[in-house]
Design a protein around this motif. Structure first.
Motif, PDB file in Angstrom:
ATOM      1  N   SER A  39       0.837  -1.202   0.000  1.00 39.94           N
ATOM      2  CA  SER A  39       0.000   0.000   0.000  1.00 39.94           C
ATOM      3  C   SER A  39       0.875   1.256   0.000  1.00 39.94           C
ATOM      4  O   SER A  39       0.576   2.233  -0.685  1.00 39.94           O
ATOM      5  N   ARG A  40       2.006   1.221   0.709  1.00 40.91           N
ATOM      6  CA  ARG A  40       2.877   2.409   0.719  1.00 40.91           C
ATOM      7  C   ARG A  40       3.460   2.706  -0.659  1.00 40.91           C
ATOM      8  O   ARG A  40       3.412   3.827  -1.156  1.00 40.91           O
ATOM      9  N   ILE A  41       4.013   1.665  -1.273  1.00 39.32           N
ATOM     10  CA  ILE A  41       4.694   1.888  -2.562  1.00 39.32           C
ATOM     11  C   ILE A  41       3.678   2.208  -3.665  1.00 39.32           C
ATOM     12  O   ILE A  41       3.923   3.070  -4.514  1.00 39.32           O
ATOM     13  N   ALA A  42       2.526   1.552  -3.628  1.00 35.51           N
ATOM     14  CA  ALA A  42       1.510   1.817  -4.662  1.00 35.51           C
ATOM     15  C   ALA A  42       0.959   3.237  -4.521  1.00 35.51           C
ATOM     16  O   ALA A  42       0.543   3.842  -5.505  1.00 35.51           O
ATOM     17  N   ARG A  43       0.967   3.784  -3.310  1.00 34.35           N
ATOM     18  CA  ARG A  43       0.499   5.164  -3.101  1.00 34.35           C
ATOM     19  C   ARG A  43       1.531   6.182  -3.558  1.00 34.35           C
ATOM     20  O   ARG A  43       1.277   7.384  -3.566  1.00 34.35           O
ATOM     21  N   GLY A  44       2.729   5.715  -3.897  1.00 36.94           N
ATOM     22  CA  GLY A  44       3.717   6.642  -4.437  1.00 36.94           C
ATOM     23  C   GLY A  44       4.772   7.054  -3.426  1.00 36.94           C
ATOM     24  O   GLY A  44       5.566   7.948  -3.689  1.00 36.94           O
ATOM     25  N   GLU A  45       4.773   6.396  -2.263  1.00 36.43           N
ATOM     26  CA  GLU A  45       5.823   6.691  -1.284  1.00 36.43           C
ATOM     27  C   GLU A  45       7.179   6.320  -1.879  1.00 36.43           C
ATOM     28  O   GLU A  45       7.281   5.349  -2.636  1.00 36.43           O
ATOM     29  N   GLU A  46       8.216   7.096  -1.557  1.00 35.52           N
ATOM     30  CA  GLU A  46       9.564   6.823  -2.080  1.00 35.52           C
ATOM     31  C   GLU A  46       9.980   5.403  -1.696  1.00 35.52           C
ATOM     32  O   GLU A  46       9.980   5.061  -0.515  1.00 35.52           O
ATOM     33  N   PRO A  47      10.312   4.561  -2.665  1.00 35.54           N
ATOM     34  CA  PRO A  47      10.609   3.165  -2.329  1.00 35.54           C
ATOM     35  C   PRO A  47      11.971   3.003  -1.648  1.00 35.54           C
ATOM     36  O   PRO A  47      12.924   3.702  -1.978  1.00 35.54           O
ATOM     37  N   ASP A  48      12.039   2.100  -0.696  1.00 27.45           N
ATOM     38  CA  ASP A  48      13.317   1.746  -0.077  1.00 27.45           C
ATOM     39  C   ASP A  48      13.580   0.289  -0.418  1.00 27.45           C
ATOM     40  O   ASP A  48      12.664  -0.468  -0.764  1.00 27.45           O
TER      41      ASP A  48
END
Ligand code: 5AD
Ligand code: FES
Length: 354
Positions: A10-19
Protein backbone atom coordinates in the motif's frame (compact mmCIF):
# COMPACT_ATOMS: atom_id res chain seq x y z
CA UNK A 1 -1.14 -12.21 3.33
CA UNK A 2 1.85 -11.20 5.43
CA UNK A 3 1.26 -7.90 7.20
CA UNK A 4 4.66 -6.55 6.11
CA UNK A 5 3.74 -7.36 2.50
CA UNK A 6 0.37 -5.60 2.68
CA UNK A 7 2.03 -2.55 4.29
CA UNK A 8 4.79 -2.35 1.70
CA UNK A 9 2.31 -2.76 -1.15
CA UNK A 10 0.00 0.00 0.00
CA UNK A 11 2.88 2.41 0.72
CA UNK A 12 4.69 1.89 -2.56
CA UNK A 13 1.51 1.82 -4.66
CA UNK A 14 0.50 5.16 -3.10
CA UNK A 15 3.72 6.64 -4.44
CA UNK A 16 5.82 6.69 -1.28
CA UNK A 17 9.56 6.82 -2.08
CA UNK A 18 10.61 3.17 -2.33
CA UNK A 19 13.32 1.75 -0.08
CA UNK A 20 15.28 -1.41 -0.78
CA UNK A 21 13.81 -3.47 2.08
CA UNK A 22 10.21 -2.82 0.95
CA UNK A 23 11.08 -3.72 -2.64
CA UNK A 24 12.63 -7.00 -1.51
CA UNK A 25 9.41 -7.82 0.36
CA UNK A 26 7.31 -7.03 -2.72
CA UNK A 27 9.60 -9.09 -4.96
CA UNK A 28 9.17 -12.05 -2.61
CA UNK A 29 5.35 -12.05 -3.08
CA UNK A 30 4.01 -15.54 -2.42
CA UNK A 31 1.82 -17.31 -5.00
CA UNK A 32 -1.87 -16.73 -4.29
CA UNK A 33 -3.12 -13.68 -2.40
CA UNK A 34 0.14 -11.73 -2.39
CA UNK A 35 0.92 -12.12 -6.09
CA UNK A 36 -2.69 -11.40 -7.01
CA UNK A 37 -2.72 -8.21 -4.94
CA UNK A 38 0.58 -7.09 -6.48
CA UNK A 39 -0.63 -7.73 -10.03
CA UNK A 40 -3.92 -5.96 -9.33
CA UNK A 41 -2.10 -2.80 -8.14
CA UNK A 42 0.25 -2.91 -11.14
CA UNK A 43 -2.64 -3.22 -13.59
CA UNK A 44 -4.53 -0.38 -11.89
CA UNK A 45 -1.53 1.96 -12.00
CA UNK A 46 -0.84 1.01 -15.61
CA UNK A 47 -4.41 1.97 -16.55
CA UNK A 48 -4.21 5.22 -14.56
CA UNK A 49 -0.84 6.43 -15.80
CA UNK A 50 -0.45 5.12 -19.35
CA UNK A 51 -4.00 4.04 -20.20
CA UNK A 52 -5.38 1.12 -22.18
CA UNK A 53 -3.37 1.72 -25.33
CA UNK A 54 -0.67 -0.82 -26.10
CA UNK A 55 2.08 0.71 -28.21
CA UNK A 56 3.71 -1.35 -30.93
CA UNK A 57 7.39 -0.71 -31.64
CA UNK A 58 8.58 -2.49 -34.78
CA UNK A 59 12.09 -3.85 -34.28
CA UNK A 60 14.54 -4.10 -37.19
CA UNK A 61 17.48 -6.30 -36.16
CA UNK A 62 19.80 -4.94 -38.81
CA UNK A 63 23.10 -6.62 -37.87
CA UNK A 64 24.03 -9.55 -35.65
CA UNK A 65 27.75 -8.75 -35.64
CA UNK A 66 28.97 -7.90 -32.15
CA UNK A 67 32.35 -6.92 -30.74
CA UNK A 68 31.36 -7.82 -27.15
CA UNK A 69 31.67 -11.01 -25.11
CA UNK A 70 28.65 -10.86 -22.79
CA UNK A 71 28.45 -14.22 -21.05
CA UNK A 72 24.72 -14.72 -21.67
CA UNK A 73 24.30 -13.57 -25.25
CA UNK A 74 24.35 -15.71 -28.40
CA UNK A 75 25.62 -12.80 -30.52
CA UNK A 76 28.88 -12.61 -28.54
CA UNK A 77 31.95 -12.28 -30.78
CA UNK A 78 33.31 -15.69 -29.78
CA UNK A 79 30.25 -17.60 -30.95
CA UNK A 80 31.49 -19.02 -34.23
CA UNK A 81 28.33 -21.09 -34.78
CA UNK A 82 26.31 -18.13 -35.96
CA UNK A 83 25.85 -16.98 -39.54
CA UNK A 84 26.56 -13.27 -39.36
CA UNK A 85 24.67 -10.72 -41.47
CA UNK A 86 24.48 -6.99 -42.03
CA UNK A 87 21.52 -5.34 -43.71
CA UNK A 88 22.29 -2.68 -46.29
CA UNK A 89 20.97 0.84 -45.94
CA UNK A 90 18.33 0.17 -48.62
CA UNK A 91 17.13 -2.96 -46.83
CA UNK A 92 16.81 -1.14 -43.53
CA UNK A 93 14.88 1.69 -45.14
CA UNK A 94 12.66 -0.84 -46.93
CA UNK A 95 11.86 -2.51 -43.59
CA UNK A 96 10.95 0.88 -42.15
CA UNK A 97 8.58 1.42 -45.07
CA UNK A 98 6.89 -1.86 -44.15
CA UNK A 99 6.51 -0.50 -40.63
CA UNK A 100 4.71 2.53 -41.98
CA UNK A 101 2.41 0.36 -44.11
CA UNK A 102 1.62 -1.81 -41.10
CA UNK A 103 0.62 1.27 -39.11
CA UNK A 104 3.51 1.39 -36.66
CA UNK A 105 4.50 4.78 -35.25
CA UNK A 106 8.01 3.78 -34.17
CA UNK A 107 10.83 1.66 -35.49
CA UNK A 108 13.59 0.36 -33.26
CA UNK A 109 16.94 0.02 -35.04
CA UNK A 110 18.68 -2.73 -33.11
CA UNK A 111 21.98 -4.55 -33.63
CA UNK A 112 24.92 -6.10 -31.86
CA UNK A 113 27.71 -3.64 -31.12
CA UNK A 114 28.80 -3.37 -34.73
CA UNK A 115 31.11 -0.46 -35.47
CA UNK A 116 31.13 -1.41 -39.17
CA UNK A 117 28.23 1.05 -39.34
CA UNK A 118 29.90 4.43 -38.92
CA UNK A 119 28.08 7.14 -37.01
CA UNK A 120 27.55 8.99 -40.32
CA UNK A 121 26.01 5.93 -42.00
CA UNK A 122 23.55 5.46 -39.20
CA UNK A 123 22.78 9.18 -39.15
CA UNK A 124 21.82 9.03 -42.84
CA UNK A 125 19.55 6.06 -42.24
CA UNK A 126 17.92 7.78 -39.25
CA UNK A 127 17.28 10.94 -41.29
CA UNK A 128 15.60 9.01 -44.12
CA UNK A 129 13.35 7.08 -41.71
CA UNK A 130 12.46 10.22 -39.77
CA UNK A 131 11.54 11.80 -43.09
CA UNK A 132 8.87 9.11 -43.49
CA UNK A 133 7.17 10.40 -40.33
CA UNK A 134 8.24 7.55 -38.04
CA UNK A 135 9.70 7.93 -34.56
CA UNK A 136 13.13 6.29 -34.30
CA UNK A 137 14.53 4.36 -31.35
CA UNK A 138 18.16 3.25 -31.40
CA UNK A 139 19.50 0.19 -29.64
CA UNK A 140 23.09 -0.25 -30.80
CA UNK A 141 25.07 -0.26 -27.56
CA UNK A 142 27.88 1.88 -26.25
CA UNK A 143 29.33 4.52 -28.56
CA UNK A 144 31.09 7.87 -28.17
CA UNK A 145 29.13 10.86 -26.91
CA UNK A 146 29.70 12.65 -30.25
CA UNK A 147 28.10 9.74 -32.09
CA UNK A 148 25.04 9.80 -29.84
CA UNK A 149 24.91 13.57 -30.45
CA UNK A 150 25.08 13.16 -34.23
CA UNK A 151 22.21 10.64 -34.24
CA UNK A 152 20.13 12.89 -32.05
CA UNK A 153 20.70 15.75 -34.52
CA UNK A 154 19.70 13.39 -37.33
CA UNK A 155 16.36 13.01 -35.53
CA UNK A 156 16.59 9.90 -33.33
CA UNK A 157 13.99 10.17 -30.58
CA UNK A 158 14.82 7.41 -28.13
CA UNK A 159 17.71 5.20 -27.09
CA UNK A 160 17.62 1.82 -25.36
CA UNK A 161 20.65 0.78 -23.38
CA UNK A 162 19.88 -1.82 -20.77
CA UNK A 163 22.03 -1.66 -17.65
CA UNK A 164 21.53 -5.47 -17.47
CA UNK A 165 22.26 -5.61 -13.72
CA UNK A 166 22.68 -2.91 -11.09
CA UNK A 167 25.20 -5.07 -9.22
CA UNK A 168 28.60 -3.78 -10.44
CA UNK A 169 30.40 -6.97 -9.39
CA UNK A 170 27.97 -9.23 -11.25
CA UNK A 171 28.10 -6.82 -14.22
CA UNK A 172 31.89 -7.09 -14.30
CA UNK A 173 31.79 -10.90 -14.26
CA UNK A 174 29.30 -11.12 -17.12
CA UNK A 175 30.78 -8.41 -19.36
CA UNK A 176 34.52 -8.94 -19.88
CA UNK A 177 36.28 -5.76 -20.93
CA UNK A 178 33.32 -3.55 -20.08
CA UNK A 179 32.65 -1.32 -17.11
CA UNK A 180 29.45 -0.70 -15.19
CA UNK A 181 30.44 2.93 -14.60
CA UNK A 182 30.88 3.51 -18.34
CA UNK A 183 27.46 2.03 -18.97
CA UNK A 184 25.91 4.51 -16.54
CA UNK A 185 27.92 7.35 -18.09
CA UNK A 186 26.45 6.46 -21.51
CA UNK A 187 22.95 6.60 -20.01
CA UNK A 188 23.70 10.04 -18.58
CA UNK A 189 24.97 11.31 -21.93
CA UNK A 190 21.83 10.08 -23.64
CA UNK A 191 19.74 11.94 -21.09
CA UNK A 192 21.76 15.16 -21.52
CA UNK A 193 21.38 14.92 -25.29
CA UNK A 194 17.60 14.93 -24.97
CA UNK A 195 16.81 11.33 -25.86
CA UNK A 196 13.90 9.51 -24.28
CA UNK A 197 15.95 6.97 -22.41
CA UNK A 198 15.20 3.28 -22.03
CA UNK A 199 17.14 0.90 -19.84
CA UNK A 200 16.37 -2.35 -18.07
CA UNK A 201 17.69 -5.57 -16.68
CA UNK A 202 17.76 -9.34 -16.97
CA UNK A 203 15.98 -11.40 -14.30
CA UNK A 204 17.39 -14.68 -13.02
CA UNK A 205 21.05 -14.29 -13.93
CA UNK A 206 23.24 -16.86 -12.15
CA UNK A 207 24.20 -15.44 -8.76
CA UNK A 208 21.61 -12.65 -8.82
CA UNK A 209 19.64 -12.01 -5.60
CA UNK A 210 16.34 -10.27 -4.78
CA UNK A 211 18.45 -7.46 -3.32
CA UNK A 212 20.14 -7.05 -6.70
CA UNK A 213 16.74 -6.86 -8.40
CA UNK A 214 15.58 -4.25 -5.87
CA UNK A 215 18.71 -2.25 -6.80
CA UNK A 216 17.78 -2.60 -10.49
CA UNK A 217 14.42 -0.96 -9.76
CA UNK A 218 15.97 1.79 -7.63
CA UNK A 219 18.47 2.53 -10.40
CA UNK A 220 15.73 2.73 -13.05
CA UNK A 221 13.84 5.11 -10.80
CA UNK A 222 16.84 7.32 -10.13
CA UNK A 223 17.55 7.47 -13.89
CA UNK A 224 13.89 8.47 -14.43
CA UNK A 225 13.82 6.24 -17.49
CA UNK A 226 11.01 6.67 -19.97
CA UNK A 227 11.14 2.95 -20.73
CA UNK A 228 12.35 -0.19 -18.95
CA UNK A 229 12.81 -3.58 -20.59
CA UNK A 230 12.66 -6.43 -18.06
CA UNK A 231 13.07 -10.00 -19.28
CA UNK A 232 14.09 -13.41 -17.97
CA UNK A 233 17.52 -14.92 -18.54
CA UNK A 234 17.38 -17.71 -21.14
CA UNK A 235 20.51 -19.90 -21.41
CA UNK A 236 22.13 -20.11 -24.83
CA UNK A 237 24.17 -23.31 -25.37
CA UNK A 238 27.03 -21.56 -27.19
CA UNK A 239 27.78 -19.19 -24.31
CA UNK A 240 29.60 -19.47 -20.96
CA UNK A 241 26.21 -19.48 -19.16
CA UNK A 242 24.80 -22.20 -21.41
CA UNK A 243 24.30 -24.78 -18.67
CA UNK A 244 22.64 -22.53 -16.08
CA UNK A 245 18.88 -22.66 -15.50
CA UNK A 246 16.59 -20.08 -17.09
CA UNK A 247 15.30 -17.20 -14.99
CA UNK A 248 11.94 -17.78 -13.34
CA UNK A 249 8.98 -16.45 -15.27
CA UNK A 250 7.04 -15.79 -12.06
CA UNK A 251 9.90 -13.77 -10.65
CA UNK A 252 10.04 -11.82 -13.93
CA UNK A 253 6.34 -10.93 -13.60
CA UNK A 254 6.91 -9.81 -10.04
CA UNK A 255 9.82 -7.56 -11.07
CA UNK A 256 7.67 -6.14 -13.89
CA UNK A 257 4.73 -5.48 -11.57
CA UNK A 258 6.94 -3.79 -8.96
CA UNK A 259 8.52 -1.77 -11.80
CA UNK A 260 5.05 -0.43 -12.62
CA UNK A 261 4.64 0.66 -8.98
CA UNK A 262 7.95 2.51 -8.81
CA UNK A 263 7.98 3.82 -12.42
CA UNK A 264 4.26 4.43 -12.94
CA UNK A 265 4.87 6.75 -15.92
CA UNK A 266 7.17 4.39 -17.83
CA UNK A 267 6.66 2.39 -20.98
CA UNK A 268 7.16 -1.23 -19.95
CA UNK A 269 7.31 -3.79 -22.75
CA UNK A 270 5.96 -7.32 -22.56
CA UNK A 271 9.30 -8.68 -23.73
CA UNK A 272 9.99 -11.25 -26.40
CA UNK A 273 11.93 -13.25 -23.79
CA UNK A 274 8.76 -13.61 -21.70
CA UNK A 275 6.89 -14.72 -24.84
CA UNK A 276 9.67 -17.23 -25.52
CA UNK A 277 9.37 -18.93 -22.12
CA UNK A 278 5.58 -19.21 -22.27
CA UNK A 279 3.00 -19.04 -25.08
CA UNK A 280 0.80 -16.63 -23.10
CA UNK A 281 3.74 -14.86 -21.48
CA UNK A 282 3.23 -11.53 -23.19
CA UNK A 283 -0.53 -11.51 -22.47
CA UNK A 284 0.14 -12.04 -18.77
CA UNK A 285 2.84 -9.34 -18.79
CA UNK A 286 0.33 -6.89 -20.34
CA UNK A 287 -2.02 -7.66 -17.43
CA UNK A 288 0.70 -7.22 -14.84
CA UNK A 289 2.06 -3.78 -15.67
CA UNK A 290 3.26 -3.83 -19.29
CA UNK A 291 1.91 -1.45 -21.98
CA UNK A 292 4.21 -1.97 -24.98
CA UNK A 293 4.99 -4.86 -27.33
CA UNK A 294 7.86 -5.00 -29.76
CA UNK A 295 6.91 -6.92 -32.90
CA UNK A 296 9.69 -8.17 -35.10
CA UNK A 297 10.11 -6.35 -38.44
CA UNK A 298 13.34 -8.07 -39.44
CA UNK A 299 13.11 -9.62 -42.92
CA UNK A 300 12.40 -13.32 -42.72
CA UNK A 301 15.76 -14.44 -44.14
CA UNK A 302 17.68 -12.91 -41.22
CA UNK A 303 15.40 -13.67 -38.28
CA UNK A 304 16.79 -17.02 -37.23
CA UNK A 305 20.31 -15.57 -37.13
CA UNK A 306 19.49 -12.89 -34.56
CA UNK A 307 19.70 -15.55 -31.91
CA UNK A 308 20.36 -13.77 -28.63
CA UNK A 309 18.90 -16.83 -26.92
CA UNK A 310 17.43 -20.08 -28.29
CA UNK A 311 13.75 -20.64 -29.05
CA UNK A 312 13.08 -16.96 -29.80
CA UNK A 313 9.51 -16.56 -31.04
CA UNK A 314 8.42 -15.33 -34.49
CA UNK A 315 11.39 -16.87 -36.35
CA UNK A 316 9.10 -18.34 -39.01
CA UNK A 317 6.72 -15.41 -39.18
CA UNK A 318 6.99 -12.32 -41.38
CA UNK A 319 6.36 -8.67 -40.44
CA UNK A 320 2.63 -8.81 -41.26
CA UNK A 321 2.10 -12.02 -39.24
CA UNK A 322 3.40 -10.31 -36.11
CA UNK A 323 1.30 -7.21 -36.80
CA UNK A 324 -1.98 -9.10 -36.95
CA UNK A 325 -1.06 -11.58 -34.22
CA UNK A 326 -0.47 -8.71 -31.82
CA UNK A 327 -3.56 -6.78 -32.80
CA UNK A 328 -5.59 -9.93 -31.95
CA UNK A 329 -3.73 -10.38 -28.67
CA UNK A 330 -4.31 -6.77 -27.63
CA UNK A 331 -8.01 -6.83 -28.48
CA UNK A 332 -8.54 -10.12 -26.68
CA UNK A 333 -7.35 -8.36 -23.53
CA UNK A 334 -9.89 -5.54 -24.04
CA UNK A 335 -7.11 -3.07 -24.86
CA UNK A 336 -6.38 -0.91 -27.95
CA UNK A 337 -3.44 -0.59 -30.30
CA UNK A 338 -1.74 2.77 -29.61
CA UNK A 339 -1.89 5.44 -32.32
CA UNK A 340 0.85 7.88 -33.28
CA UNK A 341 4.44 7.87 -32.01
CA UNK A 342 3.46 6.94 -28.43
CA UNK A 343 5.88 9.30 -26.68
CA UNK A 344 6.00 8.95 -22.92
CA UNK A 345 4.09 11.38 -20.70
CA UNK A 346 7.26 11.94 -18.70
CA UNK A 347 9.01 13.05 -21.87
CA UNK A 348 6.16 15.32 -22.98
CA UNK A 349 6.14 17.02 -19.58
CA UNK A 350 9.93 17.44 -19.74
CA UNK A 351 9.81 19.22 -23.10
CA UNK A 352 6.87 21.47 -22.20
CA UNK A 353 8.69 22.58 -19.03
CA UNK A 354 11.75 23.71 -21.02
N1 5AD B 1 18.64 -14.19 -22.03
C1 5AD B 1 17.84 -13.12 -21.82
N2 5AD B 1 18.10 -11.90 -22.30
C2 5AD B 1 19.20 -11.76 -23.06
N3 5AD B 1 19.71 -10.69 -23.68
C3 5AD B 1 20.82 -11.06 -24.32
N4 5AD B 1 21.06 -12.37 -24.12
C4 5AD B 1 20.07 -12.84 -23.33
C5 5AD B 1 19.75 -14.09 -22.78
N5 5AD B 1 20.51 -15.16 -23.00
C6 5AD B 1 19.09 -9.36 -23.62
C7 5AD B 1 20.00 -8.33 -23.00
C8 5AD B 1 20.29 -7.39 -24.13
C9 5AD B 1 19.09 -7.58 -25.04
C10 5AD B 1 19.32 -7.22 -26.45
O1 5AD B 1 18.80 -8.95 -24.92
O2 5AD B 1 19.31 -7.65 -21.97
O3 5AD B 1 20.38 -6.05 -23.73
FE1 FES C 1 5.16 -12.49 -34.11
FE2 FES C 1 2.85 -13.15 -32.75
S1 FES C 1 4.13 -11.44 -32.52
S2 FES C 1 3.72 -14.05 -34.57
Amino acid sequence: MRKEFADALSRIARGEEPDKASLVILLSAQPGEEEEALYREADTLRAQYVGDEVHLRGVIEFSNHCRRLCHYCGLRAENKNLRRYRMKKEEIVESARRALELGYGTVVLQSGEDTWYSAEMLAEIIAVIKGMGLAVTLCVGERAREEYALWREAGADRYLLKHETANPRLYQKLHPGMSWEERITCLQWLRELGYQVGSGNIVGLPGQTLEDLAEDLLLLRSLEVEMAGIGPFIPHPNTPLGTYPAGSLDLTYRVLAVARLVLPWAHLPATTAVGTLSPNGRQLALQRGANVVMPNLTPRQYRADYQIYPGKICINEGPEDCRYCLEGMIRSLGRRVGRGPGHSLRYLSRITKN
